[in-house]
Design a protein around this motif. Structure first.
Motif, PDB file in Angstrom:
ATOM      1  N   ARG A   1      95.988  26.726  23.246  1.00 34.54           N
ATOM      2  CA  ARG A   1      96.285  28.157  23.163  1.00 34.54           C
ATOM      3  C   ARG A   1      95.447  28.798  22.069  1.00 34.54           C
ATOM      4  N   PHE A   2      95.155  30.087  22.282  1.00 41.71           N
ATOM      5  CA  PHE A   2      94.511  30.900  21.261  1.00 41.71           C
ATOM      6  C   PHE A   2      95.602  31.505  20.388  1.00 41.71           C
ATOM      7  N   HIS A   3      95.317  31.670  19.117  1.00 45.00           N
ATOM      8  CA  HIS A   3      96.286  32.292  18.202  1.00 45.00           C
ATOM      9  C   HIS A   3      95.531  32.898  17.024  1.00 45.00           C
ATOM     10  N   HIS A   4      96.248  33.617  16.184  1.00 47.98           N
ATOM     11  CA  HIS A   4      95.653  34.311  15.039  1.00 47.98           C
ATOM     12  C   HIS A   4      94.414  35.109  15.472  1.00 47.98           C
ATOM     13  N   VAL A   5      94.584  35.898  16.523  1.00 48.91           N
ATOM     14  CA  VAL A   5      93.492  36.745  17.014  1.00 48.91           C
ATOM     15  C   VAL A   5      93.288  37.872  15.997  1.00 48.91           C
ATOM     16  N   THR A   6      92.094  37.940  15.424  1.00 49.62           N
ATOM     17  CA  THR A   6      91.814  38.961  14.412  1.00 49.62           C
ATOM     18  C   THR A   6      90.902  40.069  14.929  1.00 49.62           C
ATOM     19  N   GLU A   7      90.181  39.812  16.011  1.00 48.46           N
ATOM     20  CA  GLU A   7      89.347  40.817  16.683  1.00 48.46           C
ATOM     21  C   GLU A   7      89.538  40.658  18.178  1.00 48.46           C
ATOM     22  N   GLU A   8      89.493  41.771  18.915  1.00 48.72           N
ATOM     23  CA  GLU A   8      89.645  41.741  20.373  1.00 48.72           C
ATOM     24  C   GLU A   8      88.868  40.571  20.958  1.00 48.72           C
ATOM     25  N   LEU A   9      89.566  39.681  21.623  1.00 45.10           N
ATOM     26  CA  LEU A   9      88.979  38.447  22.133  1.00 45.10           C
ATOM     27  C   LEU A   9      88.699  38.576  23.623  1.00 45.10           C
ATOM     28  N   ARG A  10      87.462  38.261  24.025  1.00 43.07           N
ATOM     29  CA  ARG A  10      87.073  38.210  25.432  1.00 43.07           C
ATOM     30  C   ARG A  10      86.451  36.841  25.670  1.00 43.07           C
TER      31      ARG A  10
ATOM     32  N   ALA B   1      99.278  23.803  29.780  1.00 42.29           N
ATOM     33  CA  ALA B   1      98.240  22.891  30.245  1.00 42.29           C
ATOM     34  C   ALA B   1      97.953  23.133  31.728  1.00 42.29           C
ATOM     35  N   HIS B   2      96.685  23.026  32.099  1.00 33.56           N
ATOM     36  CA  HIS B   2      96.263  23.234  33.484  1.00 33.56           C
ATOM     37  C   HIS B   2      95.935  21.893  34.141  1.00 33.56           C
ATOM     38  N   ASP B   3      95.930  21.899  35.454  1.00 31.06           N
ATOM     39  CA  ASP B   3      95.566  20.704  36.216  1.00 31.06           C
ATOM     40  C   ASP B   3      94.056  20.517  36.307  1.00 31.06           C
ATOM     41  N   GLN B   4      93.287  21.502  35.843  1.00 26.71           N
ATOM     42  CA  GLN B   4      91.838  21.486  35.945  1.00 26.71           C
ATOM     43  C   GLN B   4      91.200  21.351  34.559  1.00 26.71           C
ATOM     44  N   ASP B   5      89.986  20.808  34.525  1.00 22.33           N
ATOM     45  CA  ASP B   5      89.164  20.891  33.319  1.00 22.33           C
ATOM     46  C   ASP B   5      88.757  22.353  33.148  1.00 22.33           C
ATOM     47  N   GLU B   6      88.543  22.751  31.889  1.00 23.48           N
ATOM     48  CA  GLU B   6      88.149  24.133  31.599  1.00 23.48           C
ATOM     49  C   GLU B   6      87.000  24.170  30.607  1.00 23.48           C
ATOM     50  N   ILE B   7      86.203  25.191  30.752  1.00 26.00           N
ATOM     51  CA  ILE B   7      85.203  25.547  29.745  1.00 26.00           C
ATOM     52  C   ILE B   7      85.516  26.978  29.323  1.00 26.00           C
ATOM     53  N   TYR B   8      85.598  27.202  28.024  1.00 24.31           N
ATOM     54  CA  TYR B   8      85.739  28.550  27.474  1.00 24.31           C
ATOM     55  C   TYR B   8      84.442  28.919  26.780  1.00 24.31           C
ATOM     56  N   GLN B   9      83.932  30.122  27.058  1.00 26.23           N
ATOM     57  CA  GLN B   9      82.842  30.674  26.267  1.00 26.23           C
ATOM     58  C   GLN B   9      83.331  31.991  25.707  1.00 26.23           C
ATOM     59  N   VAL B  10      83.393  32.067  24.373  1.00 29.49           N
ATOM     60  CA  VAL B  10      83.846  33.290  23.725  1.00 29.49           C
ATOM     61  C   VAL B  10      82.700  34.303  23.775  1.00 29.49           C
ATOM     62  N   ILE B  11      82.976  35.436  24.398  1.00 30.04           N
ATOM     63  CA  ILE B  11      81.985  36.496  24.547  1.00 30.04           C
ATOM     64  C   ILE B  11      82.029  37.435  23.348  1.00 30.04           C
ATOM     65  N   SER B  12      83.247  37.703  22.877  1.00 24.50           N
ATOM     66  CA  SER B  12      83.414  38.576  21.708  1.00 24.50           C
ATOM     67  C   SER B  12      84.772  38.310  21.089  1.00 24.50           C
ATOM     68  N   GLY B  13      84.899  38.716  19.821  1.00 19.71           N
ATOM     69  CA  GLY B  13      86.158  38.589  19.113  1.00 19.71           C
ATOM     70  C   GLY B  13      86.245  37.339  18.258  1.00 19.71           C
ATOM     71  N   ARG B  14      87.399  37.216  17.596  1.00 20.57           N
ATOM     72  CA  ARG B  14      87.646  36.072  16.718  1.00 20.57           C
ATOM     73  C   ARG B  14      89.108  35.667  16.834  1.00 20.57           C
ATOM     74  N   ALA B  15      89.318  34.348  16.784  1.00 19.30           N
ATOM     75  CA  ALA B  15      90.673  33.796  16.851  1.00 19.30           C
ATOM     76  C   ALA B  15      90.600  32.341  16.415  1.00 19.30           C
TER      77      ALA B  15
END
Length: 105
Positions: free
Chosen positions: A86-95, A46-60
């Motif tokens: 956390r990310f898990h079960h990465v099936t394609e290169e994740l960016r 866990a981080h002390d900051q809010d986060e935004i993730y945008q998946v550019i490529s891959g699958r998980a």
């Protein structure tokens, strides 16, 4: 203006043998590029900051708190500060483009 090209950022990240490259740090936010390959373990806490993730490529799959969802290109996820994730079960290169507010240390 600051302009970044994802292919150049990814090459820099890979050249430094890291899963994460912070490429921007400003007074109210920071941004980075995160990458995981199939079989990699996401060791985030866990981080002390809010986060935004945008998946550019891959699958998980992404678990945030008690919720799990599949993620892929075009997925955008908000993770509140202090929430285990956390990310898990990465099936394609994740960016993933990561934005922290306030900036990460």
């Amino acid at each position: 203006m600051k302009l970044f090209r994802l292919d150049e950022l990814d090459a820099e990240r890979a050249a430094n043998d890291g899963a994460y490259l912070r490429f921007l740090r400003e007074p109210r936010m920071s941004a980075g590029l995160y990458a995981l390959s199939p079989g990699d373990t996401d060791t985030q806490t866990a981080h002390d900051q809010d986060e935004i993730y945008q998946v550019i490529s891959g699958r998980a799959e992404l678990t945030v708190g008690a919720e799990t969802a599949p993620v892929g290109r075009g997925t955008v996820v908000y993770v509140p500060a202090g929430t285990q994730h956390r990310f898990h079960h990465v099936t394609e290169e994740l960016r993933v483009l990561v934005v922290f507010s306030p900036p990460e240390d």
